[in-house]
Design an enzyme around this catalytic site. Structure first.
Site: not given
Ligand code: NOJ
Length: 542
Positions: A201, A270
Site C-alpha cells: 500500500d 501501489e
Molecule cells: C491506498 C489504499 O488503497 C486506500 O484504500 C487507503 O485508504 C490508503 N492507501 C491509505 O492506506
C-alpha cells in the site's frame, strides 16, 4: 527457455474481505467467507487473489489503519482461518497475496501509544514528530489526502505528528532504521506463513523529506486528481516533499532482498506520485519491486488516445520492469460506470463490461480484477445517510467517496443477496441483485461466463500473457496494438464505442483471426476491419 515466474502476466483477483461473504452474521464479510467462495474464484481461471487488509484494526479506514500487523481482526476471523485460506487456495492452484501497509499504522497501535506519550521513550522517534512554528501553526504546508492538514497536535509532546491520510493513520518514520527493521520483520511473519506475494500500500509514501520543506503550489489548470478528487485541496500542491523521496529506493532494494529469500514470492507496489508512471518504472527496475501499479487507468479518461499514451509513456521508461494494470479497485468508481458517464461512452452494457475485462487483460503486464468486475457491476449509489467512508463524508457531495465500489458481492438475487443474513455494512443495490453470481452462472451469455471463457482463452495465449506491446495509429474510438513474443505477432483491436465502426487495416498485413475468446468479434471485409459495438479483434499476423 526458462519458465517465466508465475506473476508475470498473472491475473490477480482482488478481494475486499468486508464485502465478499459474511459467514458469522455480523453484516461484514470474513475469511471463512472467502474460503467458502474459493470455487467461484477458481472458476474464473485467475492465478492469484489479493486480499485487502484483514489485520487487527479499529477500522477507521476499513483496515488500512492497522493496530497489529501480525494478527487477524476478530471481525474477519483468526490466524487459523488465514492458514486455512492459504491451504484451501493453494489446493485449488490459486496463489495468495496479502495487502501490507508499511507507511503508517493506526493511532491505536501500541507503538504509537508509546510514541505519543512523551519525547524520551524507546519509540519516541518511530513516527514523524515536529515542533510547531513560533506562531503555533504546523511545521509546514503539507496536506492530508483525506482532507485538511497533514499534521495533528499531540498535547503530551507539545508537537505535531504527520499523517498523509486520516489523523488516525500516523506516518511511520522510515528515517529511523529500527522502524525499517520492524516493518521488514512484520513482512517476514507473513512470508514465513507461506503467502505468495504482497500488494504494498502507498509504497512511495514511506519516506518524507527530513528537512520538512513546504510543497510548492500547483497552478489551477494542473490540479487533476489521480486517485483523489480534483476539488480536494491536496491537488493544489506539487507533492515533492511528503512522498517519493530518494531514500525510498534503498527501501525497495531491502524489500526485494527479503523477498528473494522466498522463491516465487512477489511484490506489487501501489504508486501515486507527481509522476506515477515514472515512479512506477523507477521502482520496478533492477533489484527493486517485481511489479508496480498506479491510478493512471483508474481515472475518467477512457479515450483510446489516453490509454495508448499512458501505456506508451510507461513502456518508454520501463526497462526490465513489469507493470500491472487495473481498471477498478476498492478506491475508485467501478469502471463500467466511470467510463460510461459522458466521457465518450454510453450507458453500461454487457458488451462493454465484457470488453473491459478483455482490454485490461490484453495490455502488457499483470492484471488486477476487482471483485464484481466479472459480473459487470455498475457503481452503487449509496445515499449520504449510509456512507461509511470518511473520505467520502469529508468531500460529499462533490465526491462521494469509495463506498459505491465497496458494496457486498451479490451472490444470489434474494433480498439479502446471499451475502449476509443481517443488514450488511453497506447496502446492496437492486441492480446488483439482478446481476448476481447465481443468475449469471445460469446464463451462458452472461458477463460472468464470458469473463471465464476469456480468461481461460487468454491464459493459453503466451503472446498475450508475456509478449511485448506496440501501438498502431488508429482514430478514436479504435485502440489497436500488436503483441509480440518470439516469432509470434498478434494484432489486437478494440472498438471502445457503443456504435459499430470500420477501421482500414494497415497495408500488407496477412491476418488469421484468433477465435475462442467468446467476445463480440470484428471481421475483415476487404481491407477493412468491421467491429461491432464494443467489439474486439484478435488475429495472428503471418
Ligand atoms: C491506498 C489504499 O488503497 C486506500 O484504500 C487507503 O485508504 C490508503 N492507501 C491509505 O492506506
Amino acid at each position: 527457455m526458462a519458465t517465466a515466474p508465475w506473476w508475470r502476466g498473472a491475473v490477480i483477483y482482488q478481494i475486499y474481505p468486508r464485502s465478499f461473504l459474511d459467514t458469522n452474521g455480523d453484516g461484514v464479510g470474513d475469511l471463512p467467507g472467502i474460503i467458502a467462495r474459493l470455487d467461484h474464484v477458481a472458476s474464473l481461471g485467475v492465478d492469484a487473489i489479493w486480499v485487502s487488509p484483514f489485520f487487527t484494526s479499529p477500522m477507521a479506514d476499513y483496515g488500512y489503519d492497522i493496530a497489529d500487523f501480525r494478527d487477524v481482526d476478530p471481525l474477519f476471523g483468526t490466524l487459523a482461518d488465514f492458514d486455512r485460506l492459504l491451504a484451501e487456495a493453494h489446493a485449488r492452484g490459486i496463489r495468495v497475496m496479502i495487502d501490507q501497509v508499511l507507511s503508517h499504522s493506526s493511532d491505536q497501535h501500541p507503538w504509537f501509544t508509546e510514541s505519543r506519550a512523551g519525547r524520551d521513550n524507546p519509540r519516541a522517534d518511530w513516527y514523524v514528530w515536529a515542533d510547531p512554528k513560533p506562531d503555533g501553526t504546523p511545521p509546514n504546508n503539507w496536506l492530508s489526502i483525506f482532507g485538511g492538514g497533514a499534521w495533528t497536535w499531540e498535547p503530551r509532546r507539545e508537537q505535531y505528528y504527520l499523517h498523509n491520510f486520516l489523523s488516525s493513520q500516523p506516518q511511520l518514520n522510515f528515517h529511523n532504521p529500527a522502524v525499517r527493521t520492524a516493518m521488514l520483520d512484520n513482512l517476514r511473519f507473513w512470508l514465513d506463513r507461506g503467502v505468495d506475494g504482497m500488494r504494498l500500500d502507498s509504497i512511495n509514501f514511506c519516506f518524507h523529506d527530513a528537512q520538512l520543506r513546504d510543497n510548492p503550489a500547483k497552478p489551477a489548470h494542473l490540479r487533476v486528481g489521480r486517485g483523489f478528487s480534483a476539488d480536494n485541496p491536496y491537488a493544489y500542491q506539487y507533492h515533492h516533499y511528503n512522498n517519493t523521496q530518494p531514500e525510498n529506493l534503498a527501501l525497495m532494494e531491502e524489500l526485494r532482498a527479503l523477498f528473494d529469500r522466498y522463491p516465487g514470492a512477489t511484490t506489487l507496489g501501489e504508486i501515486s506520485s507527481e509522476d506515477s508512471l515514472g515512479t512506477m518504472a523507477e521502482y520496478v527496475t533492477g533489484k527493486r519491486l517485481h511489479m508496480g501499479y498506479s491510478f493512471e487507468l483508474l481515472v475518467e479518461d477512457r479515450s483510446a488516445a489516453y490509454i495508448r499514451q499512458t501505456v506508451e509513456n510507461l513502456e518508454s521508461r520501463m526497462s526490465d520492469g513489469w507493470p500491472c494494470w487495473a481498471l477498478s479497485n476498492h478506491d475508485v468508481q467501478r469502471a463500467v460506470t466511470r467510463w460510461s458517464d459522458g466521457t465518450g461512452g454510453d450507458a453500461p452494457t454487457d458488451d462493454f463490461a465484457r470488453q473491459l475485462v478483455a482490454l485490461v487483460c490484453s495490455l502488457r503486464g499483470s492484471v488486477c480484477l476487482y471483485q464484481g468486475e466479472e459480473l459487470g457491476l455498475p457503481e452503487a449509489d449509496v445515499p449520504y445517510e449510509k456512507l461509511r467512508d470518511p473520505y467520502g463524508i469529508a468531500f460529499w457531495p462533490n465526491f462521494k467517496g469509495r463506498d459505491g465500489c465497496r458494496t457486498p458481492m451479490p451472490w444470489t438475487g434474494d433480498a439479502d443477496a446471499g451475502f449476509s443474513p443481517v443488514e450488511p455494512w453497506l447496502p446492496v443495490p437492486d441492480a446488483h441483485r439482478a446481476r448476481s453470481v447465481a443468475a449469471q452462472d445460469a446464463d451462458p451469455d452472461s458477463v460472468l461466463n464470458a469473463a471465464r471463457r476469456f480468461l481461460r482463452w487468454r491464459s493459453a495465449q503466451p503472446v498475450l500473457v508475456g509478449g511485448d506491446i506496440a501501438f498502431i495509429d488508429a482514430p478514436e474510438p479504435v485502440l489497436a496494438f500488436n503483441r509480440t513474443l518470439g516469432d509470434e505477432r498478434v494484432l489486437v483491436v478494440f472498438n471502445l464505442s457503443g456504435a459499430a465502426v470500420s477501421w482500414p487495416l494497415p497495408a500488407g498485413m496477412t491476418l488469421r483471426a484468433l477465435d475462442g475468446h467468446g467476445l463480440a468479434a470484428g471481421a475483415v471485409d476487404g481491407g477493412e476491419l468491421r467491429l461491432p459495438p464494443h467489439g474486439v479483434f484478435f488475429a495472428r499476423i503471418d
